[in-house]
Design an enzyme around this catalytic site. Sequence first.
Site, short mmCIF file in Angstrom:
data_model
loop_
_atom_site.label_atom_id
_atom_site.label_comp_id
_atom_site.label_asym_id
_atom_site.label_seq_id
_atom_site.Cartn_x
_atom_site.Cartn_y
_atom_site.Cartn_z
N HIS A 82 33.90 44.13 38.71
CA HIS A 82 34.25 42.70 38.72
C HIS A 82 33.20 41.76 38.16
O HIS A 82 33.52 40.69 37.65
CB HIS A 82 34.64 42.30 40.15
CG HIS A 82 35.28 40.96 40.31
ND1 HIS A 82 36.30 40.49 39.51
CD2 HIS A 82 35.05 39.97 41.21
CE1 HIS A 82 36.67 39.29 39.92
NE2 HIS A 82 35.94 38.94 40.95
N ASP B 234 40.80 45.99 35.86
CA ASP B 234 40.44 45.13 34.71
C ASP B 234 40.47 45.93 33.41
O ASP B 234 39.47 46.01 32.68
CB ASP B 234 39.10 44.42 34.95
CG ASP B 234 39.26 43.17 35.80
OD1 ASP B 234 38.32 42.37 35.88
OD2 ASP B 234 40.35 42.98 36.41
N ASP C 57 35.01 47.60 34.96
CA ASP C 57 35.83 46.82 34.02
C ASP C 57 35.68 47.35 32.60
O ASP C 57 34.57 47.58 32.14
CB ASP C 57 35.37 45.35 34.01
CG ASP C 57 35.57 44.65 35.34
OD1 ASP C 57 35.79 43.43 35.33
OD2 ASP C 57 35.46 45.33 36.40
N ARG D 220 34.84 31.04 42.23
CA ARG D 220 35.86 31.49 41.28
C ARG D 220 37.22 30.83 41.56
O ARG D 220 38.13 30.90 40.77
CB ARG D 220 36.05 33.00 41.35
CG ARG D 220 34.87 33.82 40.85
CD ARG D 220 35.28 35.28 40.82
NE ARG D 220 34.19 36.21 40.65
CZ ARG D 220 33.86 36.75 39.47
NH1 ARG D 220 34.50 36.42 38.37
NH2 ARG D 220 32.87 37.62 39.41
N HIS E 214 38.23 45.99 30.12
CA HIS E 214 38.73 44.81 29.41
C HIS E 214 39.10 45.03 27.96
O HIS E 214 38.61 44.35 27.06
CB HIS E 214 37.70 43.67 29.50
CG HIS E 214 37.71 42.98 30.82
ND1 HIS E 214 38.81 42.33 31.32
CD2 HIS E 214 36.74 42.84 31.77
CE1 HIS E 214 38.53 41.82 32.51
NE2 HIS E 214 37.28 42.11 32.81
N ASP F 70 42.80 42.17 28.92
CA ASP F 70 42.22 40.84 28.68
C ASP F 70 40.84 40.94 28.03
O ASP F 70 40.10 41.90 28.25
CB ASP F 70 42.08 39.99 29.96
CG ASP F 70 43.42 39.43 30.42
OD1 ASP F 70 43.51 39.05 31.61
OD2 ASP F 70 44.37 39.37 29.62
N ARG F 71 40.52 39.93 27.27
CA ARG F 71 39.22 39.73 26.63
C ARG F 71 39.00 40.59 25.39
O ARG F 71 38.66 40.07 24.34
CB ARG F 71 38.02 39.89 27.58
CG ARG F 71 38.15 39.17 28.93
CD ARG F 71 38.51 37.73 28.82
NE ARG F 71 37.64 36.99 27.95
CZ ARG F 71 36.43 36.55 28.29
NH1 ARG F 71 35.95 36.76 29.48
NH2 ARG F 71 35.72 35.88 27.40
N HIS G 105 38.03 46.83 43.55
CA HIS G 105 37.62 46.06 42.36
C HIS G 105 36.60 44.98 42.70
O HIS G 105 35.53 44.91 42.10
CB HIS G 105 38.82 45.43 41.67
CG HIS G 105 38.44 44.64 40.45
ND1 HIS G 105 38.04 45.24 39.28
CD2 HIS G 105 38.35 43.30 40.22
CE1 HIS G 105 37.72 44.31 38.38
NE2 HIS G 105 37.91 43.12 38.93
N ASN H 168 41.58 42.15 39.29
CA ASN H 168 42.16 40.81 39.33
C ASN H 168 42.83 40.43 38.01
O ASN H 168 43.67 39.54 37.97
CB ASN H 168 41.13 39.74 39.74
CG ASN H 168 40.01 39.59 38.74
OD1 ASN H 168 39.34 40.55 38.40
ND2 ASN H 168 39.78 38.37 38.28
N HIS H 169 42.52 41.14 36.94
CA HIS H 169 43.18 40.86 35.67
C HIS H 169 44.52 41.58 35.51
O HIS H 169 45.24 41.34 34.55
CB HIS H 169 42.25 41.19 34.49
CG HIS H 169 41.27 40.10 34.20
ND1 HIS H 169 41.40 39.22 33.14
CD2 HIS H 169 40.17 39.70 34.88
CE1 HIS H 169 40.40 38.35 33.16
NE2 HIS H 169 39.64 38.62 34.21
#
Lengths: 312, 361
Positions: free
Chosen positions: A240, A83, A55, A213, A57, A86-87, A165, A115-116
């Site tokens: 992840h 990923d 990830d 989750r 991000h 995001d973030r 992932h 998943n993002h």
Amino acid sequence: MNTSTFNLDHCIEKLQKCEILPESTVKEITDKMKELLISESNVQEIRSPVTVVGDVHGQFYDVLEIFKIGGQCPDTNYLFLGDYVDRGYHSVETISLLTCLKLRYPSRITLLRGNHESRQITQVYGFYGECMRKYGNPTVWKYFTEMFDYLSVAAIIDEAIYCVHGGLSPSALSIDQIKVLDRFQEVPNEGALSDILWSDPDPDRDGFVESQRGAGYSYGKDVTLRFLQNNKMQHIIRAHQLCMDGYQTLFDNKLSTVWSAPNYCNRCGNMASIVEVNEKLERYFNTYAAAPQSLSNKPTLDTNKELPDYFL
Amino acid sequence: MSFSIPPLSSIGNHGNNNNSNSHAPRTSIKKSHKESIIGTNDDAASCKLSAVNVGYYSDPFVKYFVKHPIRRQPLINRGFFSRVECIEQLVSQFFNQYKDVDKKQIISLGCGFDTYYFRLMNNKDIKKDFIYFEVDYDQVISNKIKIIQNHKELQSMIDKEWDSKYDTNEKLASMVNHQRLSSKNYRLGSIDLTNLETFKVFNELEIDYNVPTLFLSECVLVYIPTKCGNDVIQWASDKFSESCFITYEQIKPNDEFGRMMIKNIEMKGCPLLSIESFPEIEDQRKRYNSLGWNKTEILDMRHVYSDFINKNRLKETEKLEIFDEFEEWDLIQGHYVYVFAMKSNAPSILDSYYFENSKNK
């Protein structure tokens, strides 16, 4: 419209200076990317040596560090486990750069879906908001999220190391089942496509247990070893989950988690790593701290939120 | 689920790094530092409104205190919800312990724009036999009073118990001077927690030292020097023999997350001055027990969420939004605690609170 090599090099150069591409160029590169990805399998076969990245991000300066530490693309082969967005404050630059690199050096870099890479979660965790701020409208977000639907979901290095992932799904215990999934859709809330992007290993519990989750499962040592045996794999590399040391190995070294976003969200104080897999399939975890520039973590001009949230 | 996400906006630049010598014991707060501490109040109000708007809990009053609503990340929403639930459950136990006493007091230290008084008054199931005191820096109290004066919805929660011979505007004006509001159930005054001289405000607000009293201090004492915080905690136990003291603040400055937290919060201009003195749960417990409190129970926020808060509330709120921050949740919530210190002449009261023992069930 033909995106020439020359234009891609120009895009890459711009992005490496953390300058975003115009909306029309984003349409071009995402269209081209979809054409390229449509011919890739759900499970991409790649050859060692390759460096696997977890990830990131939106932590763009840390992505530039990865290329400094691991070697520039295409000199080093790369496999990213998803990923990208995001973030962090630079999801746009991050995904734009990686898309251009893939278009420029398609056989040297592989991008998997995390998943993002999904419409739903990017509306909550930052990518949508960032696109709105940087482009004034959601069009670029739409282009990228449509592109995400085309990303492969797994890769196998030298027919021996399975990379994904999140991890395993009770609905797809054989890699052949993953190969025949219809991946060209938004990440569903349940089912194999969702599970492999959301699941986590659990060293304390055997079997498959529904994940806290709210999507995916936790999978234990027993099902992991069985998966490896049945699919004739030696090892699983996945991402992840945040690892304070940048990586973690489990299940008698049969599974590795790689996490590539140092000092995650400018708050967690963690190390990050990339996994360098050589021709003998040996895995070396190259760990690193946050890039000096990202330590000051100045977001681009149009957001003035400088410091992470705490409870104050 | 889809949400409309407004753009992120600034929480304010609380810059001005405090460069004073970290070795010399601090005994006061510089002006710019004070501004930053006051700024945390706006941050808290904004975060609470975010959680309320998503549906975590009900608070029709907080919106009057927030100029620019921003939706916060799910971790922040869930974290503030946890705080509100925890306080509600503890205060409910406190009221229950003294249900046969017809007068109780709640004192909110560093109250900021907190709306708990209004929510309590709005709750039909709560007997209104308490007086709610709020104290904070003079600027905060003046601003809070101004906001109350500007909103009938807030005034209506204060006016009800007044004489009918006054009309609304006269009522409020007569209750209020610059930095003070005094009514039957709700009293506001200004204080400097680093200066015990200013605690005379409680006498001016007609406090009763002989009734069960509960103190609330959420992210307050940690911003003032250790010695000043000790003085406050000691003063409370000296003055009130049937009492509780609830503190919410940060711990664990020494691991990677803690070090980053110290640094980031320092960059906001409101450094955590006492955290190094009480780095672990047991250090916090020793603090209160050595300052006159009979028994001190402590839970970190991971346990508050997973063990103490009512499970039905968790079920309801976990459906509200996607949550993909589990590792971070454990990290950040492991760095915050609720301290629940108790003082009583009746051992049965000390033994019958339910807080830390929720961990063992």
